[in-house]
Write an enzyme that holds these catalytic residues in place. Sequence first.
Site, PDB file in Angstrom:
ATOM      1  N   LYS A   2       0.813  -1.189   0.000  1.00 14.66           N
ATOM      2  CA  LYS A   2       0.000   0.000   0.000  1.00 14.66           C
ATOM      3  C   LYS A   2       0.857   1.254   0.000  1.00 14.66           C
ATOM      4  O   LYS A   2       0.402   2.332  -0.352  1.00 14.66           O
ATOM      5  CB  LYS A   2      -0.885   0.036   1.245  1.00 14.66           C
ATOM      6  N   GLY A   3       2.087   1.110   0.428  1.00 12.09           N
ATOM      7  CA  GLY A   3       2.947   2.264   0.678  1.00 12.09           C
ATOM      8  C   GLY A   3       3.163   3.208  -0.480  1.00 12.09           C
ATOM      9  O   GLY A   3       3.248   4.418  -0.296  1.00 12.09           O
ATOM     10  N   GLU A  37       8.061   2.369  -5.537  1.00 11.99           N
ATOM     11  CA  GLU A  37       8.042   1.920  -4.147  1.00 11.99           C
ATOM     12  C   GLU A  37       8.184   3.148  -3.251  1.00 11.99           C
ATOM     13  O   GLU A  37       8.796   4.142  -3.649  1.00 11.99           O
ATOM     14  CB  GLU A  37       9.200   0.933  -3.951  1.00 11.99           C
ATOM     15  N   ASP A  66      14.610  -0.273   1.528  1.00 10.71           N
ATOM     16  CA  ASP A  66      15.258  -0.464   2.818  1.00 10.71           C
ATOM     17  C   ASP A  66      16.278  -1.602   2.671  1.00 10.71           C
ATOM     18  O   ASP A  66      17.343  -1.404   2.111  1.00 10.71           O
ATOM     19  CB  ASP A  66      14.172  -0.765   3.852  1.00 10.71           C
ATOM     20  N   LYS A 124      17.203   3.980   1.653  1.00 11.47           N
ATOM     21  CA  LYS A 124      17.893   3.818   2.936  1.00 11.47           C
ATOM     22  C   LYS A 124      19.036   2.815   2.748  1.00 11.47           C
ATOM     23  O   LYS A 124      18.960   1.656   3.156  1.00 11.47           O
ATOM     24  CB  LYS A 124      16.897   3.325   3.989  1.00 11.47           C
ATOM     25  N   VAL A 145      10.449   5.924   9.251  1.00  9.52           N
ATOM     26  CA  VAL A 145       9.739   7.071   8.684  1.00  9.52           C
ATOM     27  C   VAL A 145       8.305   6.706   8.310  1.00  9.52           C
ATOM     28  O   VAL A 145       8.011   5.560   7.961  1.00  9.52           O
ATOM     29  CB  VAL A 145      10.485   7.652   7.459  1.00  9.52           C
ATOM     30  N   ASP A 161       3.847   3.797   6.468  1.00  5.65           N
ATOM     31  CA  ASP A 161       3.042   3.605   7.665  1.00  5.65           C
ATOM     32  C   ASP A 161       3.804   2.929   8.789  1.00  5.65           C
ATOM     33  O   ASP A 161       4.886   2.378   8.598  1.00  5.65           O
ATOM     34  CB  ASP A 161       1.829   2.736   7.332  1.00  5.65           C
TER      35      ASP A 161
END
Length: 181
Positions: free
Chosen positions: A42-43, A98, A102, A130, A152, A158
Amino acid sequence: MNLQEVDVLYDPAELRDKIKELGKKITEDYSGKQLIVIGILKGAFIFMADLVREIDLPVELDFMDVSSYGASTMSSGEVKIIKDLDNSIQDKHVLIVEDIVDTGLTLKYIVAILKKRGPRSVKICCLLDKPSRRKADIRPDYYGYSIEDNFVVGCGLDYNEKYRNYPAVCILKPSVYRKQG
């Protein structure tokens, strides 16, 4: 926005400018090509919506929903496809959108799956990179900001399904996820 729970990292005006810059670069790079933009739910949905409005080309849109976090602040490394693409990517240029790269484990898995489907190319665009947390050999082709190792939220990102709607990218204070985690 509850400012007691977050510290603003990038405000809405900064984000708008950065996304315009990314859209311009993507427009230049994909001029004359058949581009399909794939958002990872969902991001990425908020960032993707803003980004595609800045791409001055006809684009197809599709989505995948994958999970590797659950209710945690750390990626499990195990990827589960919840929703696959609706359309073929055969002979198309694919841009995966995206929210954040990460560890890179999820994206490595997604890229491998998509490359087997016969696209002309597969590239990655993320709002946040990141690199200090990278565990897989994945690098975004386009990114808004490179950030330190903070948790974050906002602009689609989220914690436990909260904070996605914040119009800024914020560092979530550890006291929030320590008391809930």
